[in-house]
Design an enzyme around this catalytic site. Sequence first.
Site, PDB file in Angstrom:
ATOM      1  N   ASP A 325       0.848  -1.185   0.000  1.00 29.48           N
ATOM      2  CA  ASP A 325       0.000   0.000   0.000  1.00 29.48           C
ATOM      3  C   ASP A 325       0.883   1.234   0.000  1.00 29.48           C
ATOM      4  O   ASP A 325       1.968   1.219   0.564  1.00 29.48           O
ATOM      5  CB  ASP A 325      -0.859   0.036   1.266  1.00 29.48           C
ATOM      6  CG  ASP A 325      -2.112  -0.808   1.097  1.00 29.48           C
ATOM      7  OD1 ASP A 325      -2.435  -1.141  -0.054  1.00 29.48           O
ATOM      8  OD2 ASP A 325      -2.741  -1.115   2.110  1.00 29.48           O
ATOM      9  N   GLU A 366      -6.586  12.506   7.698  1.00 34.34           N
ATOM     10  CA  GLU A 366      -6.789  13.507   6.651  1.00 34.34           C
ATOM     11  C   GLU A 366      -7.833  14.531   7.107  1.00 34.34           C
ATOM     12  O   GLU A 366      -7.605  15.745   7.060  1.00 34.34           O
ATOM     13  CB  GLU A 366      -7.275  12.835   5.354  1.00 34.34           C
ATOM     14  CG  GLU A 366      -6.237  11.980   4.633  1.00 34.34           C
ATOM     15  CD  GLU A 366      -6.167  10.541   5.145  1.00 34.34           C
ATOM     16  OE1 GLU A 366      -6.814  10.236   6.181  1.00 34.34           O
ATOM     17  OE2 GLU A 366      -5.459   9.728   4.531  1.00 34.34           O
ATOM     18  N   PHE A 395     -15.933   8.368   4.858  1.00 31.11           N
ATOM     19  CA  PHE A 395     -15.097   8.012   3.715  1.00 31.11           C
ATOM     20  C   PHE A 395     -15.171   6.509   3.462  1.00 31.11           C
ATOM     21  O   PHE A 395     -15.213   5.720   4.397  1.00 31.11           O
ATOM     22  CB  PHE A 395     -13.642   8.407   3.989  1.00 31.11           C
ATOM     23  CG  PHE A 395     -12.685   7.840   2.990  1.00 31.11           C
ATOM     24  CD1 PHE A 395     -12.613   8.377   1.720  1.00 31.11           C
ATOM     25  CD2 PHE A 395     -11.887   6.752   3.306  1.00 31.11           C
ATOM     26  CE1 PHE A 395     -11.755   7.845   0.777  1.00 31.11           C
ATOM     27  CE2 PHE A 395     -11.020   6.214   2.366  1.00 31.11           C
ATOM     28  CZ  PHE A 395     -10.961   6.764   1.104  1.00 31.11           C
ATOM     29  N   ALA A 397     -13.389   3.478   0.622  1.00 28.38           N
ATOM     30  CA  ALA A 397     -12.415   3.289  -0.460  1.00 28.38           C
ATOM     31  C   ALA A 397     -13.123   3.163  -1.806  1.00 28.38           C
ATOM     32  O   ALA A 397     -12.500   3.356  -2.850  1.00 28.38           O
ATOM     33  CB  ALA A 397     -11.558   2.065  -0.185  1.00 28.38           C
ATOM     34  N   ARG A 400     -14.541   7.038  -2.396  1.00 32.34           N
ATOM     35  CA  ARG A 400     -13.397   7.968  -2.334  1.00 32.34           C
ATOM     36  C   ARG A 400     -13.832   9.390  -1.984  1.00 32.34           C
ATOM     37  O   ARG A 400     -13.205  10.352  -2.420  1.00 32.34           O
ATOM     38  CB  ARG A 400     -12.625   7.989  -3.658  1.00 32.34           C
ATOM     39  CG  ARG A 400     -11.985   6.669  -4.019  1.00 32.34           C
ATOM     40  CD  ARG A 400     -10.834   6.909  -4.991  1.00 32.34           C
ATOM     41  NE  ARG A 400     -10.288   5.657  -5.449  1.00 32.34           N
ATOM     42  CZ  ARG A 400     -10.439   5.183  -6.685  1.00 32.34           C
ATOM     43  NH1 ARG A 400     -11.115   5.874  -7.575  1.00 32.34           N
ATOM     44  NH2 ARG A 400      -9.917   4.039  -7.028  1.00 32.34           N
ATOM     45  N   MET A 401     -14.925   9.491  -1.245  1.00 38.35           N
ATOM     46  CA  MET A 401     -15.377  10.821  -0.809  1.00 38.35           C
ATOM     47  C   MET A 401     -15.864  10.719   0.631  1.00 38.35           C
ATOM     48  O   MET A 401     -16.197   9.650   1.107  1.00 38.35           O
ATOM     49  CB  MET A 401     -16.550  11.304  -1.676  1.00 38.35           C
ATOM     50  CG  MET A 401     -16.164  11.685  -3.096  1.00 38.35           C
ATOM     51  SD  MET A 401     -17.485  12.586  -3.939  1.00 38.35           S
ATOM     52  CE  MET A 401     -18.789  11.386  -3.959  1.00 38.35           C
ATOM     53  N   SER A 402     -15.916  11.886   1.293  1.00 34.77           N
ATOM     54  CA  SER A 402     -16.569  11.942   2.599  1.00 34.77           C
ATOM     55  C   SER A 402     -17.178  13.333   2.740  1.00 34.77           C
ATOM     56  O   SER A 402     -16.901  14.218   1.931  1.00 34.77           O
ATOM     57  CB  SER A 402     -15.555  11.686   3.719  1.00 34.77           C
ATOM     58  OG  SER A 402     -14.573  12.702   3.727  1.00 34.77           O
TER      59      SER A 402
END
Length: 700
Positions: A325, A366, A395, A397, A400-402
């Site tokens: 990763d 983040e 969020f 995967a 890919r937004m929150s």
Amino acid sequence: MSQVQALPQVATSRKTLTLFDASLIWPATIDAFMKLGPRTQARSPVMFVVYVGSILTTLMYFRALGDASERASSGFILAVSVWLWFTVLFANFAEALAEGRSKAQAASLRGLKQTVMAKKLATPKHGTAWLPVPGADLRKGHTVLVEAGDVIPIDGEVIEGVASVDESAITGESAPVIRESGGDFSAVTGGTRVLSDWLVVRVSANPGETFLDRMISMVEGAKRQKTPNEIALTILLVALTIVFLIVTVTLLPFSLFSVAAAGAGSPVSITVLIALLVCLIPTTIGALLSSIGVAGMSRMMGANVIATSGRAVEAAGDVDVLLLDKTGTITLGNRQAAGFFPAAGVTEQELADVAQLASMADETPEGRSIVVLAKQKFNIREREVGSLQAVFIPFSANTRMSGVDIGARQVRKGAADSVRKHVEALGMPYPAELGRLVDDVSRRGSTPLVVVDAGRVMGVVELKDIVKGGIKERFAELRRMGIKTVMITGDNKLTAAAIAAEAGVDDFLAEATPEDKLKLIRDYQSQGRLVAMTGDGTNDAPALAQADVAVAMNSGTQAAKEAGNMVDLDSNPTKLLEIVEIGKQMLMTRGSLTTFSIANDIAKYFAIIPAAFVGTYPQLKALDIMRLSSPDSAIMSAVIFNALIIIVLIPLALKGVQYRAIGAAALLRRNILIYGVGGIILPFVGIKLIDMVLSALKLV
Ligand SMILES: Nc1ncnc2c1ncn2[C@@H]1O[C@H](COP(=O)(O)OP(=O)(O)OP(=O)(O)O)[C@@H](O)[C@H]1O
Ligand SMILES: [K+]
Ligand SMILES: [Mg+2]
């Protein structure tokens, strides 16, 4: 309310043992004798031949004692017999010592297993009634309450609550970890202790089947089976043994015939033939093979990695592709907001304000860092989801937004392409200059998050992440070993390319979903490659199940741990590199000692045949370059050397050969040089020395 007594503090660190720890030597010596039963001996075909030889020579000794014509040779027979027994015992000792180390490791784990009273809930809800129940009576699906100070009775998933848990007893890591329901931090392990708050836990394993139970049985070697490579090697060793058996057996009629034909000389004795056979068959590797395997498991354990099978350890040595990763493995993983880049017609402060709004309930590093930066730069106060009647959109995967929904107003931040799709779906324009803003951030290796408020694109937040120090050198090392490193990330291609270049990985896959990961593994495997990866989330479970070496983080979900074949107690994603090194080292050790053993046997052949058969064939005198004091001494010296070399090589078998990150071909050359040539020369020197000692002491 607590009817559960306070439990004793569990050990906080595991003891490390030196190679020949005094506490291991004595039990291993006793164990060496306990392993003398035929059933145990039959497990190693090579050593079984020595075992049978020991028994035969013992019987021959007693026969010689009772026979006047043979009594003269009884001393020699006894000496050979004793040293053959030593050979068997030394092999047993090597194995016992290796097992002793893992038993000690298992014992320290077992210390964590304690009978705990559990607080079993009648209804799976906090605040409802609970009953004290012995931990052993819990079953899968039961729910229990654990509160500050309690030891978690058994493995489970948190279904309610947030608590800090001391997992040091298992991980050796003293910092407490947070466990909470939902997400990737919901698994709790029996034997760990809740430090603060409470958790409602659904039991996920029956007693005897828990993580700790599995670890103990793995470590104890109860489930240790021969690995495919070990089986292949054993077949080779058996074949060699049969060849030498035939060679030695046919020597007898030859010898009898030539003595009869010449009418002079003496035929070779059975004792000499048995001694010869033992010297010729690959006893060194036969004796040390299982110790090497056990030691490999122990070394993994020493690195705080539990392998579910020897096969996994071995596969680690054969791996040729590493999937890593990006975030957290190659980079430090705490992506921090570093700047706001507004779209045309938007001020930096407006962007910061919306970005903060989109992050107010986002507990990822983040999200937190965006809130902090907005406060630092523009003194924007933190808002509460509750006070705004907002609904938090976490969020994932896949999206890919929150963000948050405040009524019909959708506030989002996320990966550029995801946000663009989101904006277009709302029928709003996606500003042209945004591509440039996103690309500028990406080219620096940073992650761009595009912020959007009810379809209006506000701009870009730059999340900075730092490539870990020293990682480039490790990848270079892996490349020299012939291992390909592939970085996988959910991030965009430009960011991925920038980080890939900085970290020096061989390849990368950007904008990857969990499904892409699985597909990538299958692709490599269909090319005949062995793939290793790490993972912690439930998302990772399918890929983990597919990978040949799959390291689950101990902090990860139960699903991930069950899908993998190793668990890293430290939950360190970089551990994969160490795991591959340990696996490689184990295979190298096995290869080196096999080379040594076979070279050794060939050399012994030339060292002792002339000396031993000079009685039958006087012409052999010309070949007797060793000038050993007598045929008997030649045989004795070879048998003693053959036994002692096992003891001498135990440290190498347990510690592993010196590890070098060079290519496979270079490694092979080096090993053949050191262990092959060394294996040929050493018997000549060793046998000569022993012969000199024996004759100086007038023992032969
Ligand atoms: N908390 C968040 N809120 C909104 N978007 C996020 C958040 N975290 C990450 N993203 C976006 O989603 C993308 C994918 O994130 P994801 O965690 O799947 O992969 P990654 O962290 O970039 O890489 P890795 O696979 O190495 O973890 C990120 O590149 C970023 O653009
Ligand atoms: K041998
Ligand atoms: Mg991530």
